[in-house]
Design a protein around this motif. Structure first.
Motif, short mmCIF file in Angstrom:
data_model
loop_
_atom_site.label_atom_id
_atom_site.label_comp_id
_atom_site.label_asym_id
_atom_site.label_seq_id
_atom_site.Cartn_x
_atom_site.Cartn_y
_atom_site.Cartn_z
N GLU A 1 25.62 4.60 -10.46
CA GLU A 1 25.42 4.01 -9.13
C GLU A 1 24.09 4.43 -8.52
N ILE A 2 23.77 5.70 -8.66
CA ILE A 2 22.50 6.19 -8.09
C ILE A 2 21.31 5.54 -8.78
N ALA B 1 21.23 2.58 -10.13
CA ALA B 1 21.17 1.11 -9.99
C ALA B 1 19.99 0.72 -9.11
N TYR C 1 12.98 9.53 -8.72
CA TYR C 1 13.59 10.18 -7.57
C TYR C 1 13.43 11.70 -7.65
N VAL D 1 18.60 13.49 -5.64
CA VAL D 1 19.70 13.01 -6.49
C VAL D 1 20.88 13.98 -6.42
N GLU E 1 26.81 14.94 -1.54
CA GLU E 1 27.24 14.39 -0.25
C GLU E 1 28.10 13.15 -0.42
N ALA F 1 22.58 13.64 -3.13
CA ALA F 1 23.44 12.45 -3.08
C ALA F 1 24.72 12.67 -3.88
#
Lengths: 379, 78
Positions: free
Chosen positions: A375-376, A378, A314, A319, A325, A322
């Motif tokens: 979580e990101i 995953a 990514y 990242v 936000e 995210a």
């Protein structure tokens, strides 16, 4: 918001810092300009700040504490004021552009020769490389105390030993460590220590400086009003006036002075332990998450409170966006003004997401950041 | 997991232009927000304006009208 961008600047400051700035703005005149009460108040405040910072950094003479706007200005003053055509200096791949760009400019425009001790893919240097690069014309080693990208700390004892052995000056960029790690420049053998006020020192932006070992001569980088020797056509030779033309940021310096009081009362070792514990907690939480790549060597005990990572392939900016936000977590992505270090780590294209901690960061914030990264990452 | 959407990315040569763009576009109530510049465009430090692709003409007109130079208009998955 969970603020984990303390390497860019510490957001939360001790309350005494803002109070001192407000009080200074309401009461202080211009230091070293006149002898009325408010001018003397400013002069005393600035002088007290020099005394405190000299004690704080182990600088033998408060008159050799020079105030600047930040580390970058301090480094420019040091680097442009120390070297002459034909000189050679040794620096490292860990450096920030605040060291690199002045050195490159001196290389292009002023006949300075520069060599860099390489960093490996973990951002580590081989200390024997410093001695190997010494030539008869070598004047100095110019290095950071810690990488702003990975938090890797350089061992100043090792580097100072090389400097002593070859009679070289040691100029240190302490942007990432001042206030966060104990520094005694006299004990370490540092000749010029450049610092910024708004990171680990927890003072206001627009403050910083350099501490100069007595006997080290730095030519003026700017010239102008000094409040003394007004009929002299040249900048006064005495430190600190030699390097401080123009009105000082006395209001900011009042805030920095209050910050140093707070650090001294709290104890830098206490702060360092707190930040190190948070850094280790975050590293332990993210290192085994599938798809997460952490940069640097975390076997090292002493390091700045920074963890730089990437998630899968990514974009580091995506990242970080995210994190901001979706999770309300502030980090810094992209290129971190450390181009040689990004090349060493192999992160030129991806950049890196940098998490950095401060005295005011908490374990709960660290845990929230770990959960967000999980979580990101995953699939 | 990061979810990507087709977006308009407006880039600027300098941060001061990105800040001017935000000030201008928000005052006009136009859509979008500042984000880190995606690496597909550049890996350097910097900000870009991200908005739905269908807003491109309105955003371009607003920036041109305000004499705020953009260095590029890109539509890509970010």
């Amino acid at each position: 918001m969970i603020y984990l961008d303390n390497t860019a600047t510490t957001l939360r400051k001790p309350p005494c810092v803002a109070q001192a700035i407000v009080q200074a703005m309401e009461t202080m005149g211009n230091a070293a300009r006149g002898a009325h009460g408010s001018a003397l108040d400013a002069g005393r405040t600035v002088f007290e700040a020099r005394v405190k910072l000299a004690r704080f950094f182990g600088c033998p003479d408060p008159s050799h504490v020079i105030f600047t706007a930040n580390s970058t200005e301090a480094l420019n003053i040091a680097l442009f004021g120390l070297f002459s055509p034909g000189d050679h200096v040794i620096s490292t791949d860990l450096e920030h552009n605040s060291v690199l760009r002045p050195l490159y400019a001196l290389e292009r425009e002023a006949g300075l020769a520069v060599d860099f001790v390489p960093a490996d893919s973990r951002g580590k240097v081989d200390y024997t490389a410093f001695s190997a690069l010494v030539r008869p014309s070598t004047r100095a080693i110019v290095c950071t105390h810690a990488s702003n990208l990975t938090g890797e700390m350089l061992d100043l004892h090792e580097i100072a030993a090389v400097a002593r052995q070859h009679n070289l000056l040691l100029v240190v960029d302490a942007s990432q460590t001042a206030g966060a790690v104990p520094i005694d420049m006299a004990a370490l053998g540092v000749d010029v220590l450049c610092f910024t006020g708004h990171k680990g020192l927890m003072g206001p932006q627009g403050t910083g400086g350099l501490c100069i070992r007595p006997g080290v001569e730095i030519r003026p980088w700017k010239r102008g009003g000094s409040g003394v020797q007004s009929y002299s056509p040249t900048q006064p030779a005495e430190y600190p006036t030699r390097l401080e033309a123009g009105t000082l940021n006395s209001h900011g310096i009042a805030g920095l002075s209050a910050a140093v009081d707070f650090l001294t009362e709290t104890g830098v070792e206490t702060i360092a332990r707190h930040e190190a514990a948070l850094t280790r907690r975050f590293y332990a939480g993210v290192r085994d998450i599938p798809g997460v790549m952490v940069y640097g060597d975390f076997a090292e005990v002493r390091r700045a409170a920074i963890v730089a990572l990437n998630v899968r392939d990514y974009d580091s900016g995506a990242v970080s966006d995210a994190l901001s936000e979706t999770y309300g977590i502030a980090t810094r992505p992209g290129a971190h003004c450390a181009p040689r270090m990004h090349r060493a780590l192999g992160t030129v294209n991806q950049g890196a997401v940098r998490f950095s901690f401060s005295w005011y960061s908490t374990p709960e914030e660290v845990d929230a950041a770990i959960a967000a990264v999980r979580e990101i990452a995953a699939p | 997991m990061l979810r990507k959407t087709l977006s308009l990315i407006i880039t600027f040569d300098a941060t001061v232009q990105a800040m001017a763009a935000e000030s201008c576009l928000q005052a006009l109530g136009l859509p979008g927000r500042l984000i880190p510049v995606p690496r597909e465009i550049t890996a350097g430090c910097g900000l870009a304006w991200k908005a739905p692709p269908e807003a491109q003409e309105r955003l371009r007109a607003a920036l041109e009208n305000a004499n705020i130079p953009a260095s590029g208009y890109h539509v890509l998955m970010v």
